[in-house]
Scaffold this active site. Structure first.
Site, PDB file in Angstrom:
ATOM      1  N   TYR A   1     -23.729  13.528   7.807  1.00 52.89           N
ATOM      2  CA  TYR A   1     -23.870  12.340   6.969  1.00 52.89           C
ATOM      3  C   TYR A   1     -25.335  11.916   7.003  1.00 52.89           C
ATOM      4  O   TYR A   1     -26.222  12.745   7.147  1.00 52.89           O
ATOM      5  CB  TYR A   1     -22.891  11.252   7.448  1.00 52.89           C
ATOM      6  CG  TYR A   1     -22.778  10.091   6.510  1.00 52.89           C
ATOM      7  CD1 TYR A   1     -22.571  10.274   5.133  1.00 52.89           C
ATOM      8  CD2 TYR A   1     -22.876   8.787   6.982  1.00 52.89           C
ATOM      9  CE1 TYR A   1     -22.479   9.204   4.268  1.00 52.89           C
ATOM     10  CE2 TYR A   1     -22.779   7.705   6.119  1.00 52.89           C
ATOM     11  CZ  TYR A   1     -22.581   7.918   4.767  1.00 52.89           C
ATOM     12  OH  TYR A   1     -22.496   6.859   3.908  1.00 52.89           O
TER      13      TYR A   1
ATOM     14  N   LYS B   1     -18.434  11.549   2.095  1.00 50.97           N
ATOM     15  CA  LYS B   1     -17.579  10.383   2.333  1.00 50.97           C
ATOM     16  C   LYS B   1     -16.142  10.804   2.599  1.00 50.97           C
ATOM     17  O   LYS B   1     -15.455  10.233   3.450  1.00 50.97           O
ATOM     18  CB  LYS B   1     -17.639   9.437   1.136  1.00 50.97           C
ATOM     19  CG  LYS B   1     -18.914   8.637   1.043  1.00 50.97           C
ATOM     20  CD  LYS B   1     -18.987   7.572   2.141  1.00 50.97           C
ATOM     21  CE  LYS B   1     -20.224   6.713   1.990  1.00 50.97           C
ATOM     22  NZ  LYS B   1     -20.296   5.632   2.977  1.00 50.97           N
TER      23      LYS B   1
END
Length: 567
Positions: free
Chosen positions: A101, A176
């Site tokens: 991420y 996500k």
């Protein structure tokens, strides 16, 4: 649990099984499965355990020379073997989080076209709107329309603090969804990452890049854009009627506006607005508990009034209104928002976004309109909390922090801008300037700080502790909408897990390594709120606390190999 796998005895289907990232076990196929699916000769003979595969994969990962190379390695692994991919990350979550991420995913997005190997997700472009429904149907399973629970969609205009990234922003949707699986056990095959390609006019490098894979044109806006988004939402709801829609990294002029349009119609969420607001409010509530300040008495200054800043203001306003029974316009008076022109004032109405209007102060409240900068606002307001979402590095100067610390015993200071180089202040400086009294949360991980021999742990306002659990609760309850009360319930559930409630020197928020357990509690609170408001459509929701928790856990996907049987 046995998992059915459609195949037959010919070699083509055997190869297909090895190339299916969800069913593939690689060297961990059992002897029985190798016989059943005719895999002999296609694999080395030694049967390994998942633990042995994880150990080998971690050595391979560790040998990669850079963070971006590690990110690329992980993407390749995900395309080959999803169980191994998720299990490897779960075993090394703290270390790998920044690789899969932010900030490394931002580098991967910027280099998307150059690093491209195989597509992942659904690519919709604004010039083929008549095909949207057909394109989405490609992600249904055998004509069934209930196999997608969670959609993340972006138009790529404001990605992770690095701006317009065009078609490469599909990777933020992918990332996500990886987090929803890791953090809340949402099934990886019941998700759909989507990018709405409208072109790009804020990133000349993409338009000049011969390898760029997206629409090579200025970004389309106006009526055509509105139709594009609406056609996507309408088609997605038609084809996947149970899907929860998560809007991600839309531009400032669209993020809040689109959320407000669709919230009354479908179960939807914007992480930049609501997720950031929820996790920040949870940290604030923990800080107020330590400070012994009630939320109905709080004074908050927010520096940076874009999607994140106004989203945080919204959540704080809702919490104050709920606890005080005040109308929202009264609760908003506890919050002072500052943007590039200075303090937001009603006289600036033509230059205010719709999200900013409710937080603009009446001009009569501010005697000297030449002193609307952060320092003078702090001096006048004497806030309990200062929150930064400005992406303006070092904006929280020593003078500003010391001025704040004159007036409150435990100043609450949250420099949240990402990446780290854009933080409004360093935690060590804040701690020193307040003689160790500040309660700090940041937008990125930082090591503990120390003052006079006392060590204080820094909380990270990581949306991943919040949005996966909210999504899980909405999905399991089959909620018709995602209401304000459901979000408030999620915030309270997260705040209740704060380590600082037991030890003031501990962080205001729990660590991301505990996030699956946190997601259970958040999901439980969200489900209960949905039931109370009559929004839940799932009929089998248990009422008893323990049964509800067990029901949630039973539906969370784990990264383990399931025995395969022929369908």
């Amino acid at each position: 649990m046995d998992v059915s796998c459609k195949t037959d005895s010919n070699g083509t289907q055997s190869h297909a099984l090895l190339h299916d990232s969800y069913f593939n076990k690689g060297s961990a196929f059992t002897k029985e499965e190798r016989h059943e699916f005719h895999l002999h000769g296609l694999l080395p003979p030694n049967v390994q355990t998942l633990d042995e595969q994880v150990a080998r994969a971690y050595e391979q990962y560790s040998s990669r020379p850079s963070d971006l190379a590690k990110n690329t390695f992980m993407a390749s692994m995900k395309a080959q073997n999803q169980v191994l991919y998720y299990r490897l990350i779960q075993d090394h979550l703290k270390e790998m989080f920044s690789i899969i991420y932010t900030p490394t995913e931002g580098d991967a997005i910027q280099n998307y076209s150059g690093l491209f190997r195989r597509p992942e997700g659904c690519f919709l472009n604004i010039h083929d709107q008549e095909r949207i429904e057909d394109d989405l149907r490609r992600f249904t399973e055998s004509g069934k329309n209930e196999n997608i629970d969670y959609i993340v969609v972006t138009d790529g205009e404001e990605i992770l603090g690095i701006g317009d990234q065009g078609v490469g922003s599909v990777l933020i949707s992918v990332a996500k969804l990886v987090l929803t699986t890791l953090c809340a056990g949402i099934h990886p095959t019941r998700q759909l990452p989507v990018v709405l390609d409208c072109g790009t006019d804020e990133n000349e490098e993409l338009l000049k890049d011969e390898l760029y894979l997206g629409l090579r044109q200025p970004r389309v806006r106006g009526e055509e854009y509105e139709k594009f988004v609406d056609r996507f939402v309408t088609s997605a709801r038609k084809i996947f009627p149970n899907a929860y829609v998560h809007f991600e990294d839309f531009g400032l002029r669209n993020a809040r506006r689109l959320l407000d349009r669709y919230r009354p119609q479908i179960p939807c969420f914007n992480d930049d607005v609501q997720g950031t607001g929820c996790v920040t409010l949870a940290a604030l509530m923990a800080g107020l508990h330590v400070s012994n300040i009630h939320i109905t008495d709080v004074r908050v200054v927010i520096f940076g009034s874009g999607s994140a800043g106004t989203g945080i203001a919204d959540q704080i306003c809702d919490a104050i209104a709920t606890d005080s029974k005040k109308p929202k316009h009264e609760a908003a008076k506890h919050i002072w928002c500052i943007d590039k022109p200075g303090l937001l004032l009603t006289s600036q109405k033509d230059n205010l976004t719709p999200a900013q209007v409710q937080f603009a102060r009446d001009d009569s409240e501010w005697n000297d309109h030449t002193k609307t900068d952060l320092y003078n606002v702090i001096k006048e307001v004497k806030p309990h909390a200062l929150i930064g979402t400005s992406t303006k590095p070092n904006a929280f100067t020593e003078d500003i922090i010391r001025e704040m610390a004159k007036h409150v015993e435990r100043p609450i200071v949250f420099p949240l801008s990402n990446p780290t180089r854009l933080h409004e202040a360093q935690p060590k400086d804040i701690n020193d300037w307040t003689e160790g009294r500040a309660l700090i949360a940041t937008g990125s991980p930082f090591p503990p700080v120390e003052y006079n021999g006392v060590k204080y742990e820094i909380a990270e306002c990581n949306n991943s502790t919040c949005f996966p659990g909210i999504g899980l609760g909405a999905i399991l309850s089959r909620s018709r909408l995602l209401s304000d009360k459901m979000l408030v319930a999620a915030v309270k559930a997260l705040a209740a897990q704060s380590p600082a409630l037991k030890d003031a020197n501990k962080p205001l928020l729990p660590d991301v390594v505990d996030v699956r357990e946190i997601s259970v509690h958040i999901s439980k609170a969200v489900i209960r709120a949905a039931v109370q408001e009559g929004l839940a459509q799932e009929k089998a929701i248990p009422e008893e606390e323990g049964e509800l928790e067990g029901w949630i856990r039973a539906q969370m996907w784990d990264a383990v190999y399931r025995p395969l049987v022929k369908a």
